[in-house]
Design an enzyme around this catalytic site. Structure first.
Site, short mmCIF file in Angstrom:
data_model
loop_
_atom_site.label_atom_id
_atom_site.label_comp_id
_atom_site.label_asym_id
_atom_site.label_seq_id
_atom_site.Cartn_x
_atom_site.Cartn_y
_atom_site.Cartn_z
N ASP A 89 -47.11 5.66 -28.81
CA ASP A 89 -46.25 6.40 -27.89
C ASP A 89 -47.04 7.19 -26.86
O ASP A 89 -46.57 7.39 -25.74
CB ASP A 89 -45.34 7.35 -28.67
CG ASP A 89 -44.19 6.63 -29.36
OD1 ASP A 89 -44.21 5.38 -29.36
OD2 ASP A 89 -43.28 7.29 -29.88
N CYS A 114 -47.83 5.32 -37.79
CA CYS A 114 -47.36 6.04 -36.61
C CYS A 114 -45.84 5.99 -36.41
O CYS A 114 -45.11 5.46 -37.23
CB CYS A 114 -48.12 5.57 -35.38
SG CYS A 114 -49.82 6.20 -35.38
N ASP A 115 -45.43 6.51 -35.26
CA ASP A 115 -44.08 7.01 -35.04
C ASP A 115 -42.94 6.09 -35.48
O ASP A 115 -42.07 6.50 -36.23
CB ASP A 115 -43.89 7.33 -33.55
CG ASP A 115 -44.79 8.47 -33.11
OD1 ASP A 115 -45.83 8.68 -33.75
OD2 ASP A 115 -44.48 9.12 -32.11
N LYS A 116 -42.87 4.87 -34.98
CA LYS A 116 -41.73 4.00 -35.29
C LYS A 116 -42.02 3.05 -36.44
O LYS A 116 -41.12 2.37 -36.93
CB LYS A 116 -41.33 3.17 -34.05
CG LYS A 116 -41.13 3.99 -32.79
CD LYS A 116 -40.16 5.13 -33.00
CE LYS A 116 -40.15 6.09 -31.84
NZ LYS A 116 -41.42 6.78 -31.60
N SER A 153 -41.15 13.83 -27.87
CA SER A 153 -42.29 13.57 -28.75
C SER A 153 -42.36 14.66 -29.80
O SER A 153 -41.92 15.79 -29.58
CB SER A 153 -43.58 13.56 -27.92
OG SER A 153 -44.70 13.73 -28.75
#
Length: 600
Positions: free
Chosen positions: A82, A123-125, A515
């Site tokens: 991201d 990480c994020d997703k 974020s």
């Protein structure tokens, strides 16, 4: 009752001779035929520092599994960074990638009839995407993350990615200083070092019960991170036999990720001031698990859960490595348990109840084990390092100070109000989310005129161009799940507000999202979104916006009749939307439902 191995459909019987020949070409030995096939779902990529170090670890997990008699096969998922995708149209793809990851895991595991899986996320997703797949598949699953990045350091002060973004937009900071910060902000492999989305989700996975203690907080570079992978390999074999040989369904994801587990995870999130993205992801994961967990539950929990831990970006004093030294997630859960704020009877993948795990792994427990002490003394080495598990530096002492340390007890909470809140009002009838842990209490009540932009790009240009002044409420519309499409993160607008020294003097509201690195009075996930006819799309420049965090309200100072009569503000931006994102927009729900795809 004994369960039939799913893999038997491709390994047993005369008609499966072709499939067995292919399995042999994949490295399966004759003695492994008929044994459980365990998928290793890796997310290695050289595009993301949170995943760049995972190349060889999947094969280590495979070796550990096969030592115990099963067959293991590795495949990879996509992973979007991201931070690199930020600030341009690449961010349109970030949230939709969560569903692509979930689909790809489901496709691979079901197509090849794997019996169980180890999910190597970070990480994020990626973590939420794999969790969504785990709920769909409902086979024995263990999660183990790649671990957090060490915090950077400059002139004796911790720093991270967000510092680089803010300072680079601050015209008073020299190019030389920006270069110094840039070169020190991300010193190791691992997911970014604050309580951003990636670390938030890896911490919440401990609370849900699908990851082992230390999963969210032991830095990627430490040898004890490698040990977590070995422990996960051993555990998945044990749980696979528990289910297929013994018929024990307690090891299945849906048996663990119950409504009560989601309530626990959200309580933890509020207590540690986690990323607002976790709201989207927990709602989506619960949707796949068919657990009854809704936005109203989050609102309810936010009103009674205090903030017990503050980490960057909510303060620069602490990063994830400091949470680990203070006892990690079990340390926070221990304080929540003492206050009766979580259900300690829920089960975990390691066979313990949450209460039993807290008793064993909370460093303030009289029964804390030596393994826990070793885990939580795992320290950052303070050197540039892209190799997983390559250092073994330990803290001399743990942070057990629950009055003034990183993790607090209820009596000494950072605030009695939790770190996240759900607001509602005439521009967010279905709710919106703010990370209160990152908002200075002096602006918990804020009223100001709207400055409206119909895209993130326009907002950035307006902020940097001086159109936003002290007292304004920046309104960014048509950036929701449908309207973006893809619900972009607004990290650059919030960073630019700070770079203009307006962090405590302005607010930003949007139907987009933020974020995990965002702090300040930043309110996202406004539902219904503008593209779905939401009232945020009717706001004009100069309209007065009223925000009241203590009362959980957000309104535009217009009557219901005035709002009903006002048309939607025309969208003036020009944005190319490819077919892949048009397909996503045609199916996606609103943010208050987790931005899940609505498919009959």
């Amino acid at each position: 009752m004994k369960k039939q191995l799913r893999s038997s459909f491709s390994t047993q019987g005369r008609r499966m001779a072709g499939a067995r020949a292919l399995w042999a070409a994949n490295g399966m030995k004759k003695e492994q035929l008929g044994k459980p096939i365990i998928a290793i779902v890796n997310s290695f990529t050289q595009f993301v520092p949170g995943h760049v170090h995972l190349h060889e670890i999947g094969q280590l997990v495979k070796k550990e599994i096969e030592k115990l008699g099963c067959f293991a096969a590795e495949f990879n998922t996509i992973a979007i960074d991201d931070g690199i995708a930020m600030g341009h149209d690449g961010m349109l793809y970030s949230l939709p990638s969560r569903d692509i990851i979930a689909d790809s895991v489901e496709y691979m595991v079901n197509a090849h009839k794997a019996d169980a899986m180890v999910c190597i996320s970070n990480c994020d997703k990626i973590t939420p995407g794999m969790l969504m797949a785990a709920m769909r598949l409902n086979i024995p699953t263990v999660f183990v993350s790649g671990g957090p990045m060490e915090a950077g350091e400059l002139d004796g002060q911790h720093l991270d990615l967000i510092d680089a973004m803010i300072k680079s937009a601050d015209e008073s900071v020299s190019d030389e200083e920006v270069s110094k910060i840039e070169n020190r902000a991300c010193p190791t492999c691992g997911c970014c070092s604050g309580m951003f989305t990636a670390n938030s989700m890896n911490c919440l996975n401990e609370a849900i019960g699908l990851a082992l203690p230390g999963n969210g907080t032991i830095v990627a570079t430490h040898a004890n991170r490698t040990q977590l992978f070995k422990d996960a390999a051993k555990l998945i074999v044990e749980n696979t036999y528990k289910y297929y040989r013994d018929g024990d369904e307690s090891v299945l994801p849906r048996s663990i990720a119950t409504r009560e587990a989601f309530l626990n995870a959200m309580t933890l999130d509020i207590a540690m001031g986690g990323s607002t993205n976790t709201v989207l992801h927990l709602l989506a994961i619960a949707h796949e698990a068919e657990a009854n967990f809704k936005m109203d539950d989050i609102d309810m929990l936010s009103r009674k859960s205090p903030c017990l831990c503050k980490v960057a970006p909510n303060t620069q004093k602490y990063h994830i490595q400091d949470v680990n030294r203070a006892g990690g997630i079990m340390g926070i859960m221990g304080q929540l348990a003492k206050a009766g704020l979580i259900d300690t009877s829920v089960v975990r993948i390691d066979g313990m109840t949450l209460g039993e795990a807290i008793d064993k792994y909370d460093i303030t427990s009289p029964n804390v084990c030596e393994e826990a002490i070793k885990k939580y003394k795992s320290a950052a080495a303070g050197k540039f390092n892209l190799v997983l598990g390559s250092q073994d530096v330990y803290y001399k002492e743990l942070d057990t100070d629950r009055a003034e340390g990183c993790i607090r007890d209820i009596e000494h909470a950072y605030s009695k109000d939790g770190g996240l809140a759900v607001l509602k009002g005439n521009i967010a009838q279905d709710g919106c989310v703010v990370k209160t842990a990152g908002v200075d209490e002096s602006i918990w009540k804020f009223t100001g005129p709207a400055k409206v932009f119909d895209s993130q790009e326009a907002a950035c240009n307006g902020i940097l161009g001086g159109k936003v002044v002290s007292g304004d409420v920046v309104v960014i519309t048509h950036e929701g799940p449908k309207g973006g499409p893809g619900m972009q993160e607004m990290l650059y607008p919030t960073s630019y507000i700070k770079s203009r020294h307006l962090g405590k003097e302005c607010a930003l509201i949007t139907d987009g999202r933020f974020s995990g690195g965002t702090s300040g009075l930043s309110i996202g996930h406004i539902s219904p979104e503008a593209a779905a006819g939401g009232n945020i799309g009717k706001i004009k420049d100069g309209d007065i916006i009223e925000i009241n965090i203590p009362e959980r309200t957000i309104n535009v100072r217009l009557t219901d009749e005035e709002l009903a009569a006002r048309p939607m503000t025309p969208v003036t931006r020009e944005r190319y939307v490819p077919k892949s994102l048009k397909a996503y927009a045609s199916m996606v729900s609103s943010a208050d439902k987790g931005a899940v795809r609505l498919i009959d």
